[in-house]
Design a protein around this motif. Sequence first.
Motif, PDB file in Angstrom:
ATOM      1  N   HIS A   1      -1.138 -73.326 -13.261  1.00 36.64           N
ATOM      2  CA  HIS A   1      -1.068 -71.927 -13.696  1.00 36.64           C
ATOM      3  C   HIS A   1       0.350 -71.373 -13.768  1.00 36.64           C
ATOM      4  O   HIS A   1       0.614 -70.446 -14.528  1.00 36.64           O
ATOM      5  N   ALA A   2       1.267 -71.943 -12.998  1.00 35.52           N
ATOM      6  CA  ALA A   2       2.655 -71.457 -13.037  1.00 35.52           C
ATOM      7  C   ALA A   2       3.306 -71.704 -14.390  1.00 35.52           C
ATOM      8  O   ALA A   2       4.298 -71.059 -14.739  1.00 35.52           O
ATOM      9  N   LEU A   3       2.747 -72.629 -15.165  1.00 33.39           N
ATOM     10  CA  LEU A   3       3.283 -72.973 -16.482  1.00 33.39           C
ATOM     11  C   LEU A   3       2.595 -72.205 -17.610  1.00 33.39           C
ATOM     12  O   LEU A   3       2.948 -72.401 -18.773  1.00 33.39           O
ATOM     13  N   ARG A   4       1.618 -71.365 -17.267  1.00 38.06           N
ATOM     14  CA  ARG A   4       0.798 -70.723 -18.296  1.00 38.06           C
ATOM     15  C   ARG A   4       1.149 -69.243 -18.456  1.00 38.06           C
ATOM     16  O   ARG A   4       1.483 -68.567 -17.473  1.00 38.06           O
ATOM     17  N   GLN A   5       0.975 -68.775 -19.690  1.00 37.05           N
ATOM     18  CA  GLN A   5       1.026 -67.348 -19.990  1.00 37.05           C
ATOM     19  C   GLN A   5      -0.282 -66.997 -20.699  1.00 37.05           C
ATOM     20  O   GLN A   5      -0.615 -67.602 -21.718  1.00 37.05           O
ATOM     21  N   VAL A   6      -1.016 -66.044 -20.137  1.00 33.22           N
ATOM     22  CA  VAL A   6      -2.340 -65.726 -20.637  1.00 33.22           C
ATOM     23  C   VAL A   6      -2.476 -64.218 -20.758  1.00 33.22           C
ATOM     24  O   VAL A   6      -2.028 -63.470 -19.872  1.00 33.22           O
ATOM     25  N   ALA A   7      -3.122 -63.760 -21.835  1.00 34.98           N
ATOM     26  CA  ALA A   7      -3.381 -62.331 -22.020  1.00 34.98           C
ATOM     27  C   ALA A   7      -4.717 -62.149 -22.703  1.00 34.98           C
ATOM     28  O   ALA A   7      -5.189 -63.028 -23.434  1.00 34.98           O
ATOM     29  N   VAL A   8      -5.337 -60.988 -22.465  1.00 35.68           N
ATOM     30  CA  VAL A   8      -6.619 -60.669 -23.091  1.00 35.68           C
ATOM     31  C   VAL A   8      -6.690 -59.176 -23.363  1.00 35.68           C
ATOM     32  O   VAL A   8      -6.128 -58.362 -22.619  1.00 35.68           O
ATOM     33  N   ILE A   9      -7.366 -58.809 -24.452  1.00 37.77           N
ATOM     34  CA  ILE A   9      -7.753 -57.422 -24.725  1.00 37.77           C
ATOM     35  C   ILE A   9      -9.236 -57.438 -25.036  1.00 37.77           C
ATOM     36  O   ILE A   9      -9.700 -58.260 -25.839  1.00 37.77           O
ATOM     37  N   ASP A  10     -10.008 -56.574 -24.361  1.00 38.81           N
ATOM     38  CA  ASP A  10     -11.444 -56.594 -24.596  1.00 38.81           C
ATOM     39  C   ASP A  10     -11.828 -55.580 -25.669  1.00 38.81           C
ATOM     40  O   ASP A  10     -10.966 -54.877 -26.231  1.00 38.81           O
ATOM     41  N   ILE A  11     -13.115 -55.497 -25.978  1.00 36.03           N
ATOM     42  CA  ILE A  11     -13.559 -54.651 -27.091  1.00 36.03           C
ATOM     43  C   ILE A  11     -13.484 -53.163 -26.769  1.00 36.03           C
ATOM     44  O   ILE A  11     -13.697 -52.325 -27.660  1.00 36.03           O
ATOM     45  N   GLU A  12     -13.152 -52.811 -25.526  1.00 34.08           N
ATOM     46  CA  GLU A  12     -12.890 -51.417 -25.162  1.00 34.08           C
ATOM     47  C   GLU A  12     -11.399 -51.114 -25.143  1.00 34.08           C
ATOM     48  O   GLU A  12     -11.008 -49.987 -24.842  1.00 34.08           O
TER      49      GLU A  12
ATOM     50  N   ALA B   1      -5.226 -57.163 -19.872  1.00 35.97           N
ATOM     51  CA  ALA B   1      -4.709 -57.838 -18.680  1.00 35.97           C
ATOM     52  C   ALA B   1      -3.891 -59.035 -19.134  1.00 35.97           C
ATOM     53  O   ALA B   1      -4.153 -59.617 -20.191  1.00 35.97           O
ATOM     54  N   SER B   2      -2.902 -59.406 -18.331  1.00 40.39           N
ATOM     55  CA  SER B   2      -2.059 -60.548 -18.686  1.00 40.39           C
ATOM     56  C   SER B   2      -1.360 -61.069 -17.440  1.00 40.39           C
ATOM     57  O   SER B   2      -1.257 -60.372 -16.427  1.00 40.39           O
ATOM     58  N   ARG B   3      -0.903 -62.305 -17.529  1.00 46.84           N
ATOM     59  CA  ARG B   3      -0.103 -62.888 -16.451  1.00 46.84           C
ATOM     60  C   ARG B   3       0.867 -63.893 -17.060  1.00 46.84           C
ATOM     61  O   ARG B   3       0.553 -64.577 -18.037  1.00 46.84           O
ATOM     62  N   THR B   4       2.059 -63.962 -16.474  1.00 46.33           N
ATOM     63  CA  THR B   4       3.077 -64.914 -16.889  1.00 46.33           C
ATOM     64  C   THR B   4       3.447 -65.767 -15.687  1.00 46.33           C
ATOM     65  O   THR B   4       3.941 -65.239 -14.681  1.00 46.33           O
ATOM     66  N   GLY B   5       3.179 -67.056 -15.770  1.00 42.70           N
ATOM     67  CA  GLY B   5       3.496 -67.948 -14.670  1.00 42.70           C
ATOM     68  C   GLY B   5       4.995 -68.036 -14.415  1.00 42.70           C
ATOM     69  O   GLY B   5       5.814 -67.873 -15.333  1.00 42.70           O
ATOM     70  N   ALA B   6       5.345 -68.323 -13.183  1.00 42.17           N
ATOM     71  CA  ALA B   6       6.751 -68.327 -12.769  1.00 42.17           C
ATOM     72  C   ALA B   6       7.561 -69.426 -13.438  1.00 42.17           C
ATOM     73  O   ALA B   6       8.795 -69.368 -13.459  1.00 42.17           O
ATOM     74  N   GLU B   7       6.899 -70.444 -14.012  1.00 40.73           N
ATOM     75  CA  GLU B   7       7.614 -71.576 -14.607  1.00 40.73           C
ATOM     76  C   GLU B   7       7.444 -71.640 -16.127  1.00 40.73           C
ATOM     77  O   GLU B   7       7.577 -72.709 -16.733  1.00 40.73           O
ATOM     78  N   CYS B   8       7.202 -70.488 -16.761  1.00 39.84           N
ATOM     79  CA  CYS B   8       6.988 -70.477 -18.215  1.00 39.84           C
ATOM     80  C   CYS B   8       8.275 -70.658 -19.016  1.00 39.84           C
ATOM     81  O   CYS B   8       8.223 -70.976 -20.199  1.00 39.84           O
TER      82      CYS B   8
END
Length: 226
Positions: free
Chosen positions: A78-89, A93-100
């Motif tokens: 997970h430290a290598l991942r960057q993930v984000a989401v927007i829902d239908i409302e 939310a998002s997160r940026t791993g420390a090793e991206c």
Amino acid sequence: MTFTLLAIDRSSGLLGAGTASLSLAVGNSVLAIDPAVGAVASQAWTNRALRRRVLDAIRDGASVDEAIDAVPEWDDGHALRQVAVIDIEGRIASRTGAECGAWAGERRGDDHVAIGNVLTGEDVVEALSDGFRAAAPRGDGAAPEIVFAERILSGLIAAERAGGDRRGRQSAAVAIAAIDRDAGLPADLVVDLRADDSVDPLSELARLLDLRAAHDGAPAVTPRRG
């Protein structure tokens, strides 16, 4: 390695996503939309499975924050991942791993989130957000999904002009879906355009969007790179 925008158009009931990178076929690996749930991006050292995990968690009742907070439980890298989401409302939310890889981070705005990693600087995600918000509304009768795709493409172009992916450019994509709480899978996308391997992928994406607009009988609407 990549910069991405996720957005919602409440007035037209549309979810949208756009991405660009010095990677082959970035649209295939980074973006996913579930019209009943939201739009998600998984990038940096991409774990494609995280897209489905996040969307499934929200479909099963988790909040966007709970879904993103669960990423470390699902992924040892997970430290290598960057993930984000927007829902239908429109919740984000998002997160940026420390090793991206520097520079990596995000900018949130009304009804959208801009994220990126291995960029020339923070101004890239700022330009991505600002370019999306500043795109002028059109009054020429183009379909709402074309107008929304144009706004997302405007953000991507602004981000590249601000420096973009520090390694260069190769591919880009834009995807739009109509929100439908009863939709099943696979997602029915109203726009799904990709420039998978190009010396100028955003210009190629603009050309494809022009063709898509013409197919609907609308005039060409895509921004020009001047």
